[in-house]
Motif scaffolding. Structure first.
Motif, PDB file in Angstrom:
ATOM      1  N   GLY A  10     -10.435 -78.051 -53.504  1.00  0.00           N
ATOM      2  CA  GLY A  10      -9.904 -77.818 -54.987  1.00  0.00           C
ATOM      3  C   GLY A  10     -10.630 -78.007 -56.373  1.00  0.00           C
ATOM      4  O   GLY A  10     -10.764 -77.530 -57.014  1.00  0.00           O
ATOM      5  N   GLY A  11     -12.074 -78.137 -55.936  1.00  0.00           N
ATOM      6  CA  GLY A  11     -12.715 -78.025 -56.696  1.00  0.00           C
ATOM      7  C   GLY A  11     -12.776 -79.320 -58.096  1.00  0.00           C
ATOM      8  O   GLY A  11     -13.633 -79.315 -59.412  1.00  0.00           O
ATOM      9  N   ASP A  12     -12.040 -79.886 -57.869  1.00  0.00           N
ATOM     10  CA  ASP A  12     -12.351 -81.709 -58.629  1.00  0.00           C
ATOM     11  C   ASP A  12     -13.199 -82.496 -59.029  1.00  0.00           C
ATOM     12  O   ASP A  12     -13.053 -83.587 -58.544  1.00  0.00           O
ATOM     13  N   VAL A  13     -14.412 -82.243 -60.065  1.00  0.00           N
ATOM     14  CA  VAL A  13     -14.959 -82.203 -60.263  1.00  0.00           C
ATOM     15  C   VAL A  13     -15.348 -83.970 -60.255  1.00  0.00           C
ATOM     16  O   VAL A  13     -16.228 -84.949 -59.420  1.00  0.00           O
ATOM     17  N   ASP A  14     -13.879 -84.120 -61.348  1.00  0.00           N
ATOM     18  CA  ASP A  14     -14.022 -86.013 -61.709  1.00  0.00           C
ATOM     19  C   ASP A  14     -13.632 -86.857 -60.288  1.00  0.00           C
ATOM     20  O   ASP A  14     -14.147 -87.761 -60.198  1.00  0.00           O
ATOM     21  N   LYS A  15     -13.329 -86.521 -59.348  1.00  0.00           N
ATOM     22  CA  LYS A  15     -12.392 -87.710 -58.148  1.00  0.00           C
ATOM     23  C   LYS A  15     -13.615 -87.260 -57.902  1.00  0.00           C
ATOM     24  O   LYS A  15     -13.627 -88.540 -56.949  1.00  0.00           O
ATOM     25  N   TRP A  16     -14.708 -86.487 -57.775  1.00  0.00           N
ATOM     26  CA  TRP A  16     -15.594 -86.607 -56.658  1.00  0.00           C
ATOM     27  C   TRP A  16     -16.825 -87.789 -57.548  1.00  0.00           C
ATOM     28  O   TRP A  16     -17.888 -88.338 -56.713  1.00  0.00           O
ATOM     29  N   VAL A  17     -17.354 -86.935 -58.469  1.00  0.00           N
ATOM     30  CA  VAL A  17     -17.799 -88.240 -59.361  1.00  0.00           C
ATOM     31  C   VAL A  17     -17.544 -89.936 -59.468  1.00  0.00           C
ATOM     32  O   VAL A  17     -18.351 -90.419 -59.219  1.00  0.00           O
ATOM     33  N   THR A  18     -16.038 -89.926 -59.144  1.00  0.00           N
ATOM     34  CA  THR A  18     -15.392 -91.220 -59.377  1.00  0.00           C
ATOM     35  C   THR A  18     -15.787 -91.209 -57.678  1.00  0.00           C
ATOM     36  O   THR A  18     -15.914 -93.371 -57.881  1.00  0.00           O
ATOM     37  N   LYS A  19     -15.701 -91.140 -57.027  1.00  0.00           N
ATOM     38  CA  LYS A  19     -16.210 -91.376 -55.660  1.00  0.00           C
ATOM     39  C   LYS A  19     -16.947 -92.341 -55.349  1.00  0.00           C
ATOM     40  O   LYS A  19     -17.475 -93.097 -55.273  1.00  0.00           O
ATOM     41  N   ALA A  20     -17.619 -90.724 -56.217  1.00  0.00           N
ATOM     42  CA  ALA A  20     -19.614 -90.923 -56.030  1.00  0.00           C
ATOM     43  C   ALA A  20     -19.934 -92.709 -56.309  1.00  0.00           C
ATOM     44  O   ALA A  20     -20.751 -93.721 -56.622  1.00  0.00           O
ATOM     45  N   LYS A  21     -19.228 -92.768 -57.603  1.00  0.00           N
ATOM     46  CA  LYS A  21     -19.438 -94.717 -58.362  1.00  0.00           C
ATOM     47  C   LYS A  21     -19.176 -95.669 -57.755  1.00  0.00           C
ATOM     48  O   LYS A  21     -19.539 -97.223 -57.817  1.00  0.00           O
ATOM     49  N   ASP A  22     -18.210 -95.137 -56.875  1.00  0.00           N
ATOM     50  CA  ASP A  22     -17.214 -96.679 -56.264  1.00  0.00           C
ATOM     51  C   ASP A  22     -18.434 -97.400 -55.144  1.00  0.00           C
ATOM     52  O   ASP A  22     -18.620 -96.787 -54.060  1.00  0.00           O
ATOM     53  N   LYS A  23     -18.575 -98.462 -55.699  1.00  0.00           N
ATOM     54  CA  LYS A  23     -19.522 -98.552 -54.128  1.00  0.00           C
ATOM     55  C   LYS A  23     -19.353 -99.107 -53.323  1.00  0.00           C
ATOM     56  O   LYS A  23     -19.335 -99.448 -52.040  1.00  0.00           O
ATOM     57  N   GLU A  24     -17.387 -99.204 -52.931  1.00  0.00           N
ATOM     58  CA  GLU A  24     -16.374 -99.039 -51.895  1.00  0.00           C
ATOM     59  C   GLU A  24     -16.466 -98.619 -50.604  1.00  0.00           C
ATOM     60  O   GLU A  24     -16.170 -98.102 -49.534  1.00  0.00           O
ATOM     61  N   ASP A  25     -16.734 -96.984 -51.407  1.00  0.00           N
ATOM     62  CA  ASP A  25     -16.746 -95.398 -50.973  1.00  0.00           C
ATOM     63  C   ASP A  25     -18.160 -95.679 -50.335  1.00  0.00           C
ATOM     64  O   ASP A  25     -18.922 -95.202 -51.646  1.00  0.00           O
ATOM     65  N   PRO A  26     -18.831 -94.295 -49.108  1.00  0.00           N
ATOM     66  CA  PRO A  26     -20.052 -94.474 -48.508  1.00  0.00           C
ATOM     67  C   PRO A  26     -20.581 -93.097 -49.369  1.00  0.00           C
ATOM     68  O   PRO A  26     -21.524 -92.936 -49.592  1.00  0.00           O
ATOM     69  N   PHE A  27     -19.964 -92.395 -50.409  1.00  0.00           N
ATOM     70  CA  PHE A  27     -20.386 -91.306 -50.287  1.00  0.00           C
ATOM     71  C   PHE A  27     -21.076 -91.203 -51.601  1.00  0.00           C
ATOM     72  O   PHE A  27     -20.804 -92.081 -52.391  1.00  0.00           O
ATOM     73  N   ARG A  28     -22.175 -90.369 -51.791  1.00  0.00           N
ATOM     74  CA  ARG A  28     -22.864 -90.575 -53.182  1.00  0.00           C
ATOM     75  C   ARG A  28     -23.369 -88.837 -53.709  1.00  0.00           C
ATOM     76  O   ARG A  28     -22.523 -88.359 -52.158  1.00  0.00           O
ATOM     77  N   LEU A  29     -23.942 -89.154 -54.888  1.00  0.00           N
ATOM     78  CA  LEU A  29     -23.745 -87.975 -55.108  1.00  0.00           C
ATOM     79  C   LEU A  29     -25.134 -87.279 -54.486  1.00  0.00           C
ATOM     80  O   LEU A  29     -26.034 -87.221 -54.645  1.00  0.00           O
ATOM     81  N   MET A  30     -24.861 -86.325 -53.379  1.00  0.00           N
ATOM     82  CA  MET A  30     -26.305 -85.689 -53.084  1.00  0.00           C
ATOM     83  C   MET A  30     -26.926 -84.378 -53.606  1.00  0.00           C
ATOM     84  O   MET A  30     -26.322 -84.012 -54.953  1.00  0.00           O
ATOM     85  N   GLY A  31     -28.436 -85.106 -54.251  1.00  0.00           N
ATOM     86  CA  GLY A  31     -29.262 -83.586 -54.752  1.00  0.00           C
ATOM     87  C   GLY A  31     -29.480 -84.511 -56.100  1.00  0.00           C
ATOM     88  O   GLY A  31     -29.443 -84.020 -56.548  1.00  0.00           O
ATOM     89  N   PHE A  32     -29.019 -86.252 -56.295  1.00  0.00           N
ATOM     90  CA  PHE A  32     -28.813 -87.000 -57.497  1.00  0.00           C
ATOM     91  C   PHE A  32     -29.969 -88.005 -57.188  1.00  0.00           C
ATOM     92  O   PHE A  32     -29.383 -88.246 -56.102  1.00  0.00           O
ATOM     93  N   GLY A  33     -30.385 -88.376 -58.157  1.00  0.00           N
ATOM     94  CA  GLY A  33     -31.006 -89.322 -58.468  1.00  0.00           C
ATOM     95  C   GLY A  33     -32.843 -89.649 -57.209  1.00  0.00           C
ATOM     96  O   GLY A  33     -32.716 -88.389 -56.278  1.00  0.00           O
ATOM     97  N   HIS A  34     -33.793 -89.904 -57.654  1.00  0.00           N
ATOM     98  CA  HIS A  34     -34.895 -90.034 -56.791  1.00  0.00           C
ATOM     99  C   HIS A  34     -35.977 -91.659 -57.205  1.00  0.00           C
ATOM    100  O   HIS A  34     -35.578 -92.653 -58.630  1.00  0.00           O
ATOM    101  N   ARG A  35     -36.688 -92.227 -55.979  1.00  0.00           N
ATOM    102  CA  ARG A  35     -37.232 -92.821 -55.961  1.00  0.00           C
ATOM    103  C   ARG A  35     -38.203 -93.127 -57.474  1.00  0.00           C
ATOM    104  O   ARG A  35     -38.759 -94.099 -57.879  1.00  0.00           O
ATOM    105  N   VAL A  36     -38.779 -92.154 -57.679  1.00  0.00           N
ATOM    106  CA  VAL A  36     -40.129 -91.787 -59.000  1.00  0.00           C
ATOM    107  C   VAL A  36     -39.483 -91.214 -59.835  1.00  0.00           C
ATOM    108  O   VAL A  36     -39.724 -91.915 -61.376  1.00  0.00           O
ATOM    109  N   TYR A  37     -38.685 -90.068 -60.562  1.00  0.00           N
ATOM    110  CA  TYR A  37     -38.016 -89.437 -61.522  1.00  0.00           C
ATOM    111  C   TYR A  37     -37.008 -90.192 -61.713  1.00  0.00           C
ATOM    112  O   TYR A  37     -35.847 -90.217 -61.430  1.00  0.00           O
TER     113      TYR A  37
END
Ligand code: CMC
Length: 428
Positions: free
Chosen positions: A283-310
Motif C-alpha cells: 500500500g506504499g505506507d513509507v512511514d510504517k516501513w521507516v518505523t520497522k527499520a528503526k525497531d531493533k526487535e525487527d530484522p528489517f533494515r532500509l536496504m540501500g541506506f547506510g555505509h561503513r565509510v560514507y
C-alpha cells in the motif's frame, strides 16, 4: 620531525611511527606491535584497520569524496568511457588514443568463451541465481588456461589473464541470463563497444534484429564507472586476501564475486528493489516501513541506506539519483518504485534515528531503478555490479602482487575452553 604514537603497556612505553598518505590521511604503523609488546589489536569488521597502502582510489567518507587515481568520480562519470576508466584503474593513467585502441582491440579479441563452457551452463537449473553461476564460471576459466595458475609467470602472461577476464565477464554474465531464460546464447559482436556488446548478448535474439539504444548504453556506461572501484571494501579485500596466497587471478576474482553477492554489499541493489516492491504491494505506507527499520526487535533494515565509510553522503548516490531521473524521462518510463524510493529517502533523512547515525542513501538505493528501466532483470543487478567492479578488483590484485604483499593472515583473541582431558564416549 615525523610524528610518533606512544603506547603504554605494563609500565613500559613503546613508540610507533605515524605515516601519512598523499591526501593527509594518518595511520599508526603497528606492523611491529606484536614483536615489540606481545600484544595484538582487536578490530572486528576492520573498522579502524588499514590493510595496505594503495595508490588506486581515494575516498573521504566525511566529505563525500571519491577519486580514481586522482580523478573525481563526478568528472569520470560525466566524461569517460568505462574502458578508459578500466585502463586508468589498472595501469595508473588515462590512456592516450593509441593506448586506448590497443587496449580495446586486445579485449575485443578475447570476448568469446570456449565452446565447452556452454555445457557447464546447460547443467545449471533454470532457477540458478546468476551470481552463483558467474562465480563458478569465472573460477572455471582457470581450468581452460592452466598457464594462469602461476600468477607471477611473467608481466605479459598477467596482462593476458587480465584482458581475458575483462573480455569474457560480460559474455559469461549475459549467457547466465540467457541460460536462465532457456534462450539461445548470443555470441559477442565485436564491432560494438563494451556496454553495447553486453546489451546485445543480453537482449538480441537470433530471430530478430536488435539495435542498442544509445540512452541505454550510455546509462550502463555511467553505472559501470560508478561501480568500478571503492578501495578496501568487503569484495576487494577478499580478492586481495585470496590473491595473497598466490592463488590465480580467476580464483581471486571468483571469490570477490561471491563476497559481492551478500545483501549488505553488492547484493543490496537486488534487495532494494525487492524492498520497494514489498512496500508498494503493502500500500506504499513509507512511514510504517521507516518505523520497522528503526525497531531493533525487527530484522528489517532500509536496504540501500547506510555505509561503513560514507557518513555524510555517498557521491555515487547523488550522481545515480540524477541519472535515474534523466534515464526514466528519456525513456518515457513512469516507475512507481521511483516515487516510493524518493518518499522513503525524504522521510528517513528527516528522521532522528537516521540523522543521528549518519545513514544516507548509498550507491545501491537508486541503481536498481535504472537497471529496471534498462530492462535488466532483478536477479542480474548484482551481476551488473560485478561487471563494473572487475577493473577495480584487477587493479587492487595487480597492486598487491607488484608490491609483494605478504599472505593475509589476521590474528584472533581465543575465547574457548582451556586445555582439558579427552573423555571416552561412555563417560560423557
Ligand atoms: N537501516 C536501519 N538501521 C541501520 C541501517 C539501515 N540500512 N544501516 C545501519 N543501521 C543502524 C545500525 O542498526 C546501527 O544502529 P545502532 O548504533 O543503534 O546499533 C547503526 O546504524 C550503525 O550500523 P552498522 O551496521 O554498525 O554499520 P556498518 O558500518 O557495520 O554497516 C552497512 C554498514 C552498509 C552494512 C549497513 O549500513 C547496512 O546494512 N545497510 C543496508 C545494506 C546496504 O544498503 N548495503 C550496501 C552498501 S553500499 C554498496 C557497497 O557495498 O559498496
Amino acid at each position: 620531525m615525523s610524528e610518533i604514537a606512544k603506547i603504554e603497556l605494563d609500565g613500559k612505553t613503546f613508540e610507533f611511527p605515524v605515516i601519512e598518505g598523499t591526501e593527509n590521511e594518518k595511520a599508526i604503523d603497528i606492523s611491529k606491535l606484536r614483536d615489540a609488546t606481545g600484544y595484538i589489536t582487536l578490530d572486528p569488521g576492520y573498522k579502524n584497520t588499514g590493510a595496505t597502502k594503495s595508490s588506486i582510489t581515494y575516498l573521504d567518507g566525511e566529505k563525500g569524496i571519491l577519486h580514481y587515481r586522482g580523478y573525481s568520480i563526478e568528472q569520470l562519470a560525466e566524461k569517460a568511457s568505462f574502458i578508459e576508466v578500466a585502463y586508468l584503474l589498472i595501469y595508473g593513467n588515462l590512456p592516450n588514443q593509441t593506448d586506448l585502441d590497443v587496449f580495446t582491440n586486445s579485449i575485443t579479441k578475447h570476448t568469446l568463451v570456449h565452446e565447452d563452457m556452454k555445457q557447464f551452463f546447460e547443467a545449471y537449473p533454470a532457477k540458478a541465481h546468476p551470481m552463483g553461476v558467474l562465480a563458478s564460471m569465472v573460477c572455471s576459466l582457470s581450468t581452460f588456461y592452466p598457464e594462469s595458475l602461476d600468477p607471477n609467470r611473467s608481466p605479459e602472461a598477467k596482462d593476458l589473464t587480465i584482458l581475458r577476464l575483462l573480455a569474457k565477464l560480460p559474455t559469461l554474465a549475459a549467457w547466465s541470463y540467457k541460460n536462465a531464460m532457456r534462450h539461445p546464447f548470443m555470441y559477442p559482436k565485436n564491432d560494438l563497444d563494451y556496454c553495447s556488446n553486453f546489451l546485445h548478448m543480453m537482449f538480441a535474439m537470433p530471430t530478430e534484429d536488435y539495435t542498442v539504444d544509445p540512452v541505454v548504453s550510455n546509462a550502463l556506461n555511467k553505472l559501470l564507472i560508478l561501480h568500478a572501484d571503492h578501495e578496501q571494501n568487503c569484495s576487494t579485500s577478499t580478492v586481495r586476501i585470496v590473491g595473497s596466497s598466490q592463488a590465480n587471478l580467476y580464483a581471486s576474482i571468483s571469490a570477490g564475486i561471491s563476497a559481492l553477492w551478500g545483501p549488505l554489499h553488492g547484493g543490496a541493489n537486488q534487495a532494494v528493489i525487492e524492498m520497494l516492491e514489498q512496500i508498494h504491494a503493502d500500500g506504499g505506507d513509507v512511514d510504517k516501513w521507516v518505523t520497522k527499520a528503526k525497531d531493533k526487535e525487527d530484522p528489517f533494515r532500509l536496504m540501500g541506506f547506510g555505509h561503513r565509510v560514507y557518513k555524510n553522503f555517498d557521491p555515487r548516490a547523488t550522481i545515480i539519483k540524477k541519472a535515474c531521473d534523466d534515464v526514466l524521462e528519456k525513456m518515457g518510463i513512469n516507475d512507481p518504485m521511483l516515487e516510493i524510493a524518493k518518499k522513503l529517502e525524504k522521510v528517513a533523512l528527516e528522521d532522528e534515528y537516521f540523522k543521528s547515525r549518519n545513514l544516507y542513501p548509498n550507491v545501491d538505493f537508486y541503481s536498481g531503478i535504472i537497471y529496471r528501466a534498462l530492462g535488466i532483470p532483478t536477479e542480474m543487478f548484482t551481476v551488473m555490479f560485478a561487471i563494473g567492479r572487475l577493473p577495480g578488483w584487477i587493479a587492487q590484485w595487480k597492486e598487491m602482487t607488484e608490491n609483494n604483499e605478504p599472505i593475509g593472515r589476521p590474528r584472533q583473541i581465543y575465547t574457548g575452553a582451556t586445555p582439558r582431558e579427552y573423555v571416552s564416549i561412555e563417560k560423557r
